[in-house]
Design an enzyme around this catalytic site. Structure first.
Site, PDB file in Angstrom:
ATOM      1  NE  ARG A 307      -4.550   3.574  -1.775  1.00 14.91           N
ATOM      2  CZ  ARG A 307      -3.826   4.686  -1.772  1.00 14.91           C
ATOM      3  NH1 ARG A 307      -4.379   5.852  -1.465  1.00 14.91           N
ATOM      4  NH2 ARG A 307      -2.546   4.652  -2.078  1.00 14.91           N
ATOM      5  NE  ARG A 345      -6.960  -0.679  -5.029  1.00 21.25           N
ATOM      6  CZ  ARG A 345      -5.954  -0.441  -4.178  1.00 21.25           C
ATOM      7  NH1 ARG A 345      -4.702  -0.576  -4.588  1.00 21.25           N
ATOM      8  NH2 ARG A 345      -6.199  -0.044  -2.937  1.00 21.25           N
ATOM      9  CG  ASN A 471       2.787   1.285  -1.481  1.00 24.32           C
ATOM     10  OD1 ASN A 471       3.758   1.912  -1.882  1.00 24.32           O
ATOM     11  ND2 ASN A 471       1.664   1.859  -1.119  1.00 24.32           N
ATOM     12  CG  ASP A 472       0.582  -4.881  -1.748  1.00 30.45           C
ATOM     13  OD1 ASP A 472       1.032  -5.002  -0.597  1.00 30.45           O
ATOM     14  OD2 ASP A 472      -0.628  -4.726  -1.992  1.00 30.45           O
ATOM     15  NE  ARG A 482       1.988  -2.903   1.627  1.00 31.72           N
ATOM     16  CZ  ARG A 482       1.079  -1.954   1.614  1.00 31.72           C
ATOM     17  NH1 ARG A 482       1.389  -0.763   2.090  1.00 31.72           N
ATOM     18  NH2 ARG A 482      -0.130  -2.176   1.151  1.00 31.72           N
ATOM     19  CB  CYS A 519      -1.115   4.066  -8.450  1.00 35.85           C
ATOM     20  SG  CYS A 519      -1.344   2.289  -8.226  1.00 35.85           S
TER      21      CYS A 519
END
Length: 601
Positions: A307, A345, A471-472, A482, A519
């Site tokens: 990240r 990323r 997550n997204d 969230r 991930c």
């Protein structure tokens, strides 16, 4: 008297320690520990700030017009009196000398203590002086911000400045910049008033492998500085001033947890191969280059998600990392993985991970109503082409030192894909012209928007691999913020629509011979391990602390039997219950049934 506060369990385990409160303020306050050598300098900053505010107040009082109400001059007298109060000054110095708080944190910590004292006063007049104290404190914080030495770039090395007692952090909320400082510090657990199970605070708590409870509403108001606190990260309960019997029970649970971790630790370097011979790549998510060592030590066979936004956060305006600084960071991570692959990323700025300067968005809006739907991730990168090419060049240069893959976040449009590859081509051309070495890298897409999942077959004509960011994907599929505890009960990784999107994405990637991994938080949650394997996933990326427990599930799994039960689970009205039944039959042992297991591990 012992009290209980209830919230959302987001990181499992038990933490016991004295409370350290991070007070809320209308001014952003940096919170970090200082080295012992900086104590005197930090106290000098306090003195200089107090003198500056005193001069301001005296000047205001002197320049009052002749017709100003007498009460106004009297009010300034009160503020000056509070400012010079020795009790306040000595107490603030105490936080610096004894706990090694930076000056801003010391001021806000003492404000928290005094605010409670004012609230408990019976006299109305005295109780209303709380507002005066807050105004004086905020003047002090502004003066500290204007002075030198207040940058959060001077944190101390991790040490327990609370003495022998362990510490737990209690706050209304914790900014990502502060979490970046706290993630390597002394805290054994977190409690916040706000947040959801996949909020940034929750994810970092899990990455630190420490117990945490978020969305506890009144925690920062009910808990006082130095209170003994038990954080039950399994059930979402926070116990303040526990009785000796309760304390001993939780200490027993801590010891049991430590024994279990030691047992799992023996699996670190065992190959992750299922009972039927299917190899599964256990990859690591990292946030800083220095995390690579922990990934290797945990037995990761590569980094599935670096990240990079954490390199951009907690930076002063105009001081964002340039190409060379990024290159050094990526090179350090690549070398730290000792020949294992690293997936980097591109920056995912926006939503709950802001940075100090976002020039395009500043030109368009000063305030973004819904940052999760705004200019973030690849949208932000494409809107900042010069900065984007800097990052692309840095990633490409790092590829000369090991196996590197590039991952593009939040793609949803074919036009974005074309612009991205044009930027990559331009970055390669610039490096070639400059004579800087690089190798061609595989480029992948994050699948975290329903549009990307539905368009995946067409996207795969452009990309070499895909990584599913659950997550997204859950957030956007279910229209749930969230990070908002008010709707957190609707954030459901087991929702049939979410599972269907994940399963279909895996099937399409496998059918086209493209590598696919997960991930997001589901990858590191043992409740989903059998389901992920049943879907055909053979690559899971998670925080290093989660690898051993997930690997244990992999070693016990038979993927052929699990796959036979997949459609039963996907077509069920209650997939979680169906998975527990179907996979129990398939492997003889049910998935984790711990309370709220969906996103706790």
């Amino acid at each position: 008297m012992s009290i209980q506060v209830f919230g959302l369990p987001v990181s499992r385990g038990v933490a016991i320690g004295r409370a350290v409160l991070v007070a809320s303020s209308r001014i952003d306050v940096a919170h970090y520990f200082i080295d012992a050598a900086r104590v005197d300098a930090e106290i000098e900053r306090l003195r200089m700030a107090r003198d500056e505010v005193a001069a301001e107040l005296s000047l205001l009082q002197r320049d009052l017009p002749s017709d100003a109400p007498a009460e106004l001059s009297a009010l300034l007298d009160v503020h000056l009196m509070l400012l010079h109060d020795e009790v306040l000054a000595n107490a603030t110095k105490h936080w610096v000398r004894e706990r090694h708080y930076n000056a801003e944190w010391a001021v806000s910590a003492q404000l928290e203590v005094l605010a409670r004292q004012f609230d408990e006063m019976e006299d109305d007049y005295l109780r209303e002086r709380k507002a005066d104290m807050e105004q004086v404190t905020e003047r002090l914080l502004r003066a500290l911000a204007r002075g030198d030495g207040g940058s959060v770039s001077h944190p101390a090395a991790p040490r327990d400045f609370g003495g022998e007692d362990p510490l737990v952090l209690v706050a209304s909320d914790i900014a990502p910049a502060d979490m970046l400082q706290f993630r390597r510090s002394v805290f054994t657990g977190f409690v916040t008033d706000v947040g959801g199970k996949t909020s940034h605070t929750a994810i970092v708590a899990r990455s630190m492998d420490i117990p945490a409870v978020v969305g506890a509403r009144e925690a920062s108001r009910l808990i006082r500085q130095d209170d003994w606190v038990v954080i039950d990260g399994d059930s979402g309960v926070v116990i303040v001033d526990p009785s000796p019997i309760v304390l001993e029970e939780y200490r027993f649970r801590q010891r049991q947890s430590e024994l279990e971790r030691a047992r799992l630790d023996r699996l670190r370097h065992t190959p992750a191969v299922t009972l039927d011979g299917e190899a599964v790549d256990m990859l690591a998510n990292i946030e800083l280059p220095s995390d690579a060592a922990a990934a290797v030590d945990a037995g990761a066979v590569g980094v599935g998600l670096f990240r990079t936004e954490f390199l951009f956060m907690n930076r002063a305006p105009g001081d964002l990392p340039g190409e060379d600084e990024q290159y050094e960071a990526y090179r350090e991570a690549v070398l730290g993985m000792k020949g294992l692959p690293v997936t980097i990323r591109t920056v995912d700025i926006g939503a709950d991970k802001p940075i100090e300067r976002m020039s395009v968005s500043e030109l368009r809006h000063e305030h973004v109503l819904n940052p999760a739907l705004g200019l973030r991730a690849i949208r932000w990168s494409l809107a900042e082409p010069a900065m984007f090419r800097q990052q692309l060049r840095a990633i490409l240069r790092a590829s000369a030192h090991g196996k590197v893959r590039m991952l593009i976040p939040m793609v949803a449009h074919l036009s974005e894909i074309r612009q991205t590859f044009e930027s990559i081509a331009r970055a390669k051309q610039q490096l070639t012209e400059a004579g800087k070495p690089f190798v061609d890298v595989e480029v992948g897409a994050m699948i975290e928007v329903p549009a990307a999942a539905l368009m995946l077959k067409r996207f795969l004509h452009y990309f070499d691999f895909v990584s599913i960011g659950t997550n997204d994907l859950i957030q956007y599929t279910l229209a749930i913020d969230r990070a908002d505890e008010h709707v957190s009960h609707l954030y459901d990784p087991w929702h049939p629509a979410v599972l269907r999107l994940v399963a279909d994405s895996v099937a399409q990637a496998n059918a086209m011979g493209k590598h696919v991994s997960v991930c997001g938080e589901m990858a590191g949650d043992v409740a989903f391990t059998e389901l992920m394997l049943a879907m055909g996933l053979r690559s899971l990326s998670m925080h290093p602390a989660q690898i051993a427990s997930v690997k244990q599930r992999v070693l016990r799994a038979d993927t052929r039997r699990l796959a036979a039960s997949l459609e039963t689970v996907l077509n069920a009205d209650d997939p979680m219950a169906a998975a527990q039944t179907a996979f129990r039959r398939a492997d003889g042992a049910p998935p984790s049934t711990a309370l709220g297991a969906a996103t706790l591990q």
